[in-house]
Design an enzyme around this catalytic site. Structure first.
Site, PDB file in Angstrom:
ATOM      1  N   ALA A  95       0.834  -1.212   0.000  1.00  0.00           N
ATOM      2  CA  ALA A  95       0.000   0.000   0.000  1.00  0.00           C
ATOM      3  C   ALA A  95       0.865   1.258   0.000  1.00  0.00           C
ATOM      4  O   ALA A  95       1.906   1.266   0.662  1.00  0.00           O
ATOM      5  CB  ALA A  95      -0.891  -0.013   1.237  1.00  0.00           C
ATOM      6  N   GLY A  97       0.404   1.327  -3.380  1.00  0.00           N
ATOM      7  CA  GLY A  97       0.356   0.671  -4.686  1.00  0.00           C
ATOM      8  C   GLY A  97       1.327   1.179  -5.735  1.00  0.00           C
ATOM      9  O   GLY A  97       1.202   0.817  -6.904  1.00  0.00           O
ATOM     10  N   GLY A  98       2.317   1.993  -5.343  1.00  0.00           N
ATOM     11  CA  GLY A  98       3.280   2.502  -6.325  1.00  0.00           C
ATOM     12  C   GLY A  98       4.022   1.367  -7.031  1.00  0.00           C
ATOM     13  O   GLY A  98       4.025   1.256  -8.256  1.00  0.00           O
ATOM     14  N   ASP A 163       9.256  -3.518   0.255  1.00  0.00           N
ATOM     15  CA  ASP A 163       9.459  -2.066   0.281  1.00  0.00           C
ATOM     16  C   ASP A 163       9.111  -1.685   1.723  1.00  0.00           C
ATOM     17  O   ASP A 163       7.993  -1.305   2.019  1.00  0.00           O
ATOM     18  CB  ASP A 163       8.495  -1.431  -0.729  1.00  0.00           C
ATOM     19  CG  ASP A 163       8.738   0.052  -0.913  1.00  0.00           C
ATOM     20  OD1 ASP A 163       9.873   0.506  -0.701  1.00  0.00           O
ATOM     21  OD2 ASP A 163       7.778   0.761  -1.273  1.00  0.00           O
ATOM     22  N   CYS A 216      12.749   4.068   2.058  1.00  0.00           N
ATOM     23  CA  CYS A 216      12.941   5.474   1.695  1.00  0.00           C
ATOM     24  C   CYS A 216      13.687   6.173   2.826  1.00  0.00           C
ATOM     25  O   CYS A 216      13.286   7.229   3.293  1.00  0.00           O
ATOM     26  CB  CYS A 216      11.629   6.146   1.352  1.00  0.00           C
ATOM     27  SG  CYS A 216      10.326   5.736   2.471  1.00  0.00           S
TER      28      CYS A 216
HETATM   29  N1  SAM Z   1       5.244  -0.272  -1.564  1.00  0.00           N
HETATM   30  C1  SAM Z   1       4.386   0.865  -1.314  1.00  0.00           C
HETATM   31  C2  SAM Z   1       4.307   1.706  -2.573  1.00  0.00           C
HETATM   32  O1  SAM Z   1       5.192   1.610  -3.438  1.00  0.00           O
HETATM   33  O2  SAM Z   1       3.329   2.447  -2.731  1.00  0.00           O
HETATM   34  C3  SAM Z   1       4.851   1.676  -0.144  1.00  0.00           C
HETATM   35  C4  SAM Z   1       5.060   0.848   1.102  1.00  0.00           C
HETATM   36  S1  SAM Z   1       5.392   1.781   2.525  1.00  0.00           S
HETATM   37  C5  SAM Z   1       7.026   2.264   2.301  1.00  0.00           C
HETATM   38  C6  SAM Z   1       5.532   0.584   3.775  1.00  0.00           C
HETATM   39  C7  SAM Z   1       4.302  -0.268   3.993  1.00  0.00           C
HETATM   40  O3  SAM Z   1       4.649  -1.272   4.952  1.00  0.00           O
HETATM   41  C8  SAM Z   1       3.089   0.444   4.574  1.00  0.00           C
HETATM   42  O4  SAM Z   1       2.008   0.382   3.669  1.00  0.00           O
HETATM   43  C9  SAM Z   1       2.750  -0.352   5.841  1.00  0.00           C
HETATM   44  O5  SAM Z   1       1.359  -0.573   6.015  1.00  0.00           O
HETATM   45  C10 SAM Z   1       3.469  -1.655   5.592  1.00  0.00           C
HETATM   46  N2  SAM Z   1       3.796  -2.395   6.826  1.00  0.00           N
HETATM   47  C11 SAM Z   1       3.802  -1.958   8.087  1.00  0.00           C
HETATM   48  N3  SAM Z   1       4.111  -2.976   8.934  1.00  0.00           N
HETATM   49  C12 SAM Z   1       4.293  -4.068   8.162  1.00  0.00           C
HETATM   50  C13 SAM Z   1       4.600  -5.432   8.446  1.00  0.00           C
HETATM   51  N4  SAM Z   1       4.791  -5.853   9.673  1.00  0.00           N
HETATM   52  N5  SAM Z   1       4.673  -6.281   7.394  1.00  0.00           N
HETATM   53  C14 SAM Z   1       4.495  -5.854   6.138  1.00  0.00           C
HETATM   54  N6  SAM Z   1       4.202  -4.592   5.810  1.00  0.00           N
HETATM   55  C15 SAM Z   1       4.096  -3.702   6.813  1.00  0.00           C
END
Ligand code: SAM
Length: 419
Positions: A95, A97-98, A163, A216
């Site tokens: 999320a 979704g990028g 990510d 990031c």
């Molecule tokens: N990949 C996404 C994009 O390109 O739009 C951005 C991802 S963002 C950097 C990190 C994501 O890690 C968040 O959406 C968050 O909900 C998720 N997250 C948080 N805790 C997590 C966990 N324990 N396992 C997997 N994902 C997790």
């Protein structure tokens, strides 16, 4: 940072004081011909760097999923995606979704299955909307912890993307609030979380498959130090190196197993701070342990592109590309997941209007003129001749007219409520 950047330190600091550039990634089909006069993103042929930041939510083409607003550095994930198809890909933290829409753009309708996973239910709302707008129904959405996946599907994926959640240092220019959340202990907590996520992610990679890790943040303990730790005895793994890294990128070598990571900085390129690195599990890509999707297949109430399989789950009718349905994972049919909605409450879903293969064969098309778009979004009543009319703008589907009323996406309902 000062030590790492040396002479570049002042340029880095002053870049943080400039407004962040806005970039978009075009949809491979719906985005054709858009933003043709602006600069490209060196590491993605469909990336574009805009000269201003338009109000995207008022742009019909944004609603049509003709492009995705994405910070440019993150588009580099593409450089690690393998050619061979079909691919089974899991994006563990997908999320909003990028990366997930980027992957769908690469695998297309015949290229495999994307599992877009994110444990955060609120963020999954945005993920769902973005994937529906993109209109390539080769995905399912799940909300599991990566450990859940690792326990049930070891070695099941050709590409695993992590990510990871991180301390967000690379976002300070774009989102100054991220700065207020930062502390050394936060970064340490993130490191612990990332390591445990990485161990789950590793287990999911098939022989010959790859793991892509990105954050990031600039913090080495969340990036190369994590990877050096996880791949310390990496006999079964080999690092992947870009043959010609874009000039905007700083390369770092790490660990005894020869890891290579790439840093993106705001003073060097059109994006924000970002780190990315990838590893390949040695071994020959074996045969998928695939199961054709065993679920109640349904005849669609309208003509679908023939590669699309319709099936029911609960009250709705959903769709998956034929390839995605064929490379399905064993046992998953019984689990909780979402797919691309085709029909709901006795009507075609809003998402169905956005399918990137058009609805012209199935429904009469209602072409919106330039000045009509605002009225359509305000929910004004349009005259209509058929029970369902597929509404298009500049050749791209954006919604429906049914019984005289438009179908509005959730984002618009929220936007209009807040106005
Ligand atoms: N990949 C996404 C994009 O390109 O739009 C951005 C991802 S963002 C950097 C990190 C994501 O890690 C968040 O959406 C968050 O909900 C998720 N997250 C948080 N805790 C997590 C966990 N324990 N396992 C997997 N994902 C997790």
């Amino acid at each position: 940072m000062k030590a790492r950047l040396g002479e570049e330190w002042p340029a880095f600091l002053s870049a943080l004081d400039t407004p962040p550039p806005t970039s978009v990634r075009l949809h491979p089909r719906k985005g054709e011909g858009l933003f043709s006069s602006v600069a490209g993103v060196p590491w993605h042929p469909l990336g574009r760097v805009l000269t201003n930041r338009p109000h995207f939510e008022s742009d019909p083409l944004w609603h049509a999923g003709a492009y995705y607003v994405q910070e440019a550095s993150g588009m580099s994930v593409r450089l690690f995606l393998p050619e061979g198809k079909p691919l089974r890909v899991i994006d563990l933290s997908a999320a909003p979704g990028g990366k997930a829409t980027l992957v769908l753009g690469e695998i297309g309708w015949e290229g495999g299955l994307l599992v877009a996973n994110d444990p955060d239910p609120l963020r999954r709302v945005a993920l769902r909307e973005n994937l529906e707008r993109w209109g390539i129904p080769a995905y399912i959405i799940t909300g599991r912890h990566p450990r859940w996946w690792a326990e049930r599907y070891p070695g099941a994926f050709d590409v695993v993307i992590l990510d990871a959640p991180c301390s967000g240092e690379g976002l300070w220019r774009r989102d100054p609030k991220a700065l207020c959340l930062w502390s050394p202990s936060h970064s340490q907590r993130m490191q612990r979380l990332q390591r445990s996520l990485l161990f789950s992610a590793l287990q999911l990679v098939a022989p010959g498959g790859i793991l892509i890790y990105s954050t990031c943040t600039y913090a080495p303990q969340e990036n190369e130090e994590n990877l050096a730790y996880v791949f310390s005895e990496a006999a079964a793994w080999e690092p992947i190196e870009w043959t010609s890294p874009p000039p905007a990128v700083q390369t770092v070598a790490y660990g005894e197993a020869g890891g290579i990571g790439y840093y993106f900085y705001p003073h060097r390129g059109p994006g924000e701070g970002f780190f990315i690195s990838a590893w390949r599990r040695r071994g020959k890509r074996g045969h998928f342990r695939s199961v054709p999707l065993r679920i109640s297949r349904k005849k669609s109430p309208y003509v679908l592109p023939h590669e699309l399989l319709a099936f029911s789950r609960g009250e709705g009718l959903y769709g998956l590309t034929a390839t995605a349905a064929e490379v399905f994972l064993p046992g998953l049919a019984e689990e909780k997941w979402e797919a691309f909605p085709l029909w709901r409450h006795s009507r075609p879903s809003h998402a169905a209007a956005l399918l990137d293969r058009g609805m012209q064969q199935a429904f009469p098309e209602r072409v919106l003129e330039e000045g009509e778009f605002d009225a359509y979004l305000r929910g004004e009543v349009f005259s209509f001749r058929f029970p369902f009319e597929w509404v298009t703008y500049q050749g791209r589907g954006i919604g429906w007219l049914y019984r005289g009323r438009p179908s509005l996406p959730l984002t618009w309902k929220r936007f209009l409520r807040n106005r």
